[in-house]
Design an enzyme around this catalytic site. Structure first.
Site, PDB file in Angstrom:
ATOM      1  N   GLU A 134       0.812  -1.212   0.000  1.00  0.00           N
ATOM      2  CA  GLU A 134       0.000   0.000   0.000  1.00  0.00           C
ATOM      3  C   GLU A 134       0.846   1.263   0.000  1.00  0.00           C
ATOM      4  O   GLU A 134       0.401   2.319  -0.430  1.00  0.00           O
ATOM      5  CB  GLU A 134      -0.938  -0.014   1.217  1.00  0.00           C
ATOM      6  CG  GLU A 134      -2.157   0.865   1.044  1.00  0.00           C
ATOM      7  CD  GLU A 134      -3.209   0.619   2.098  1.00  0.00           C
ATOM      8  OE1 GLU A 134      -4.402   0.694   1.771  1.00  0.00           O
ATOM      9  OE2 GLU A 134      -2.846   0.346   3.262  1.00  0.00           O
TER      10      GLU A 134
ATOM     11  N   HIS B  65       9.201 -26.317   0.712  1.00  0.00           N
ATOM     12  CA  HIS B  65       8.614 -27.400  -0.077  1.00  0.00           C
ATOM     13  C   HIS B  65       7.635 -26.874  -1.115  1.00  0.00           C
ATOM     14  O   HIS B  65       6.845 -27.644  -1.661  1.00  0.00           O
ATOM     15  CB  HIS B  65       7.936 -28.401   0.858  1.00  0.00           C
ATOM     16  CG  HIS B  65       8.871 -29.028   1.830  1.00  0.00           C
ATOM     17  ND1 HIS B  65       9.550 -30.195   1.567  1.00  0.00           N
ATOM     18  CD2 HIS B  65       9.285 -28.626   3.049  1.00  0.00           C
ATOM     19  CE1 HIS B  65      10.322 -30.507   2.601  1.00  0.00           C
ATOM     20  NE2 HIS B  65      10.181 -29.569   3.523  1.00  0.00           N
TER      21      HIS B  65
ATOM     22  N   LYS C 121     -13.258   2.165  -2.166  1.00  0.00           N
ATOM     23  CA  LYS C 121     -14.157   2.498  -1.062  1.00  0.00           C
ATOM     24  C   LYS C 121     -15.327   3.358  -1.537  1.00  0.00           C
ATOM     25  O   LYS C 121     -16.471   3.169  -1.119  1.00  0.00           O
ATOM     26  CB  LYS C 121     -13.383   3.236   0.034  1.00  0.00           C
ATOM     27  CG  LYS C 121     -12.402   2.373   0.808  1.00  0.00           C
ATOM     28  CD  LYS C 121     -11.689   3.198   1.871  1.00  0.00           C
ATOM     29  CE  LYS C 121     -10.691   2.370   2.662  1.00  0.00           C
ATOM     30  NZ  LYS C 121      -9.983   3.172   3.684  1.00  0.00           N
TER      31      LYS C 121
END
Length: 401
Positions: free
Chosen positions: A249, A275, A391
């Site tokens: 961000e 792994h 938003k």
């Protein structure tokens, strides 16, 4: 003749340092290491509830969770700390079913005071139990609507300074209040952060290594634009999540020449990801840097017992080895295998142990590193216009539903 360009000149370490010193006058997170914590500690002493539920999202929870996750298994903490940070209905219901809501303090955290996720969850909590001055506190900006709500209902309030951004707020009331309540030493946290602060601003070890690392990330951003943090402790899982938000961000921005910039954060855990993701690092495209984080002292004597397993006798050489030694040997083997390739940028951070100072030092170092990278890249580390656009769209969609 007309001339345009989309590149920026390289800046000297001295000039970058001057910029950061200047920025320290108006960006608040730098100076949180100097704050008086008396108010937080006095309030924490009086909390009677056994459970503490933090309601928030992003910068309101990730840093606090990172510290709590790192320390909780090594501390005799007074209370249980929970986090409600997603609007996933299954997550909300399953977490609340495990908590005695009548023995819970709710800590509602929102810098703006109008975060949809936070208010939505708080509304739901209010439908289950009465939230009032006896079981609720608020952490927000002084002039937010959430602060107004708290005032109207005589609910205890703690302030988030306006010049402290959410993802840089862990050493403000955002993190220090809930951590103090559950019994974590917040003065030790600030002491750890202050150690890095002093080491940087006094131009000691932290100054040299942070500038060198930030310069490399910025100057080689087109070649190595993915930064992998490989943490060799499951306790650092919360730190990884916090780092991803902080890095992504802050550094995914458009620079002063309207050129798109970005360093992509990846957080993985050793030895689990040996792994899986390690294969991509070793034989995949050379577009990644790797930072391995080790814990020197796990404060654990757990060891592999002398147990005979038929058919597995060839592995008896591991008997008697402490798990802490094993995981650090796994880290060292990974580091050596990467360094042997000679074409993957790799550095190693070894933190002393499982303590407040250790985790706070690491987190403050990454905050400084983020700010330095932003300066080198000619971007603003402290806004998030890409997030704000989403938003606004969400608000419009919900308002018109």
């Amino acid at each position: 003749m007309k001339y345009t360009h989309n590149f920026n000149p390289c800046i000297s370490d001295r000039d970058i340092f001057k910029e950061i010193v200047k920025e320290k006058e108006y960006i608040g997170y730098y100076n949180l290491v100097h704050q008086d914590t008396t108010n937080f500690k006095e309030y924490a002493k009086g909390v009677k509830q056994s459970n503490v539920v933090v309601i928030g999202i992003g910068g309101s929870t990730l840093g606090t969770y990172a510290i709590y996750k790192y320390l909780k298994y090594s501390k005799s903490l007074k209370k249980q700390l929970y986090f409600l940070e997603t609007t996933d209905p299954i997550d909300i219901k399953s977490k609340l079913e495990a908590i005695d809501l009548n023995d819970t303090l709710f800590v509602v955290i929102s810098k703006s005071g109008t975060t949809i996720e936070t208010v939505s969850i708080f509304k739901y909590i209010n439908s289950l139990v009465k939230c009032d001055k006896d079981n609720t506190i608020v952490v927000t900006e002084s002039d937010s609507k959430l602060n107004y709500y708290a005032q109207k209902n005589s609910i205890k309030r703690f302030e988030i300074p306006k010049n402290v951004g959410g993802r840089f707020s862990v050493f403000s009331a955002v993190g220090l209040v809930p951590l103090a309540i559950v019994g974590i030493d917040i003065d030790e946290l600030l002491s750890g952060a202050k150690k890095i602060y002093n080491g940087f601003f006094d131009k000691e070890d932290a100054y040299k290594r942070l500038l060198k690392k930030a310069r490399f990330f910025a100057e080689y951003k087109n070649s190595f634009n993915i930064n992998v943090v490989f943490s060799y402790s499951s306790r650092l899982e919360g730190f990884n999540d916090w780092y991803i938000q902080l890095w992504g961000e802050s550094l995914g921005k458009i620079d002063i020449n309207s050129s798109r910039q970005g360093l992509t954060p990846i957080g993985i855990i050793g030895p689990i990801d040996q792994h899986s993701f390690l294969q991509l690092i070793v034989e995949g495209k050379r577009d990644k840097t790797v930072t391995v984080i080790k814990v020197e002292d796990f404060a654990s004597d757990l060891e592999i017992p002398h147990v005979k397993l038929e058919g597995l006798e060839e592995l008896d050489y591991i008997d008697g080895i402490k798990f802490s030694y094993l995981i650090n040997q796994q880290a060292d083997a990974t580091i050596e295998s990467i360094n042997n390739l000679n074409d993957i940028p790799c550095d190693v951070i070894t933190i002393d142990g499982v303590s407040e100072k250790s985790i706070a030092s690491l987190m403050y170092e990454y905050e400084l590193l983020t700010s330095l990278c932003a300066k080198f890249m000619y971007i603003n580390a402290y806004d998030q216009p890409g997030v704000e656009a989403g938003k606004k769209i969400l608000k419009e969609r919900l308002s018109n539903a």
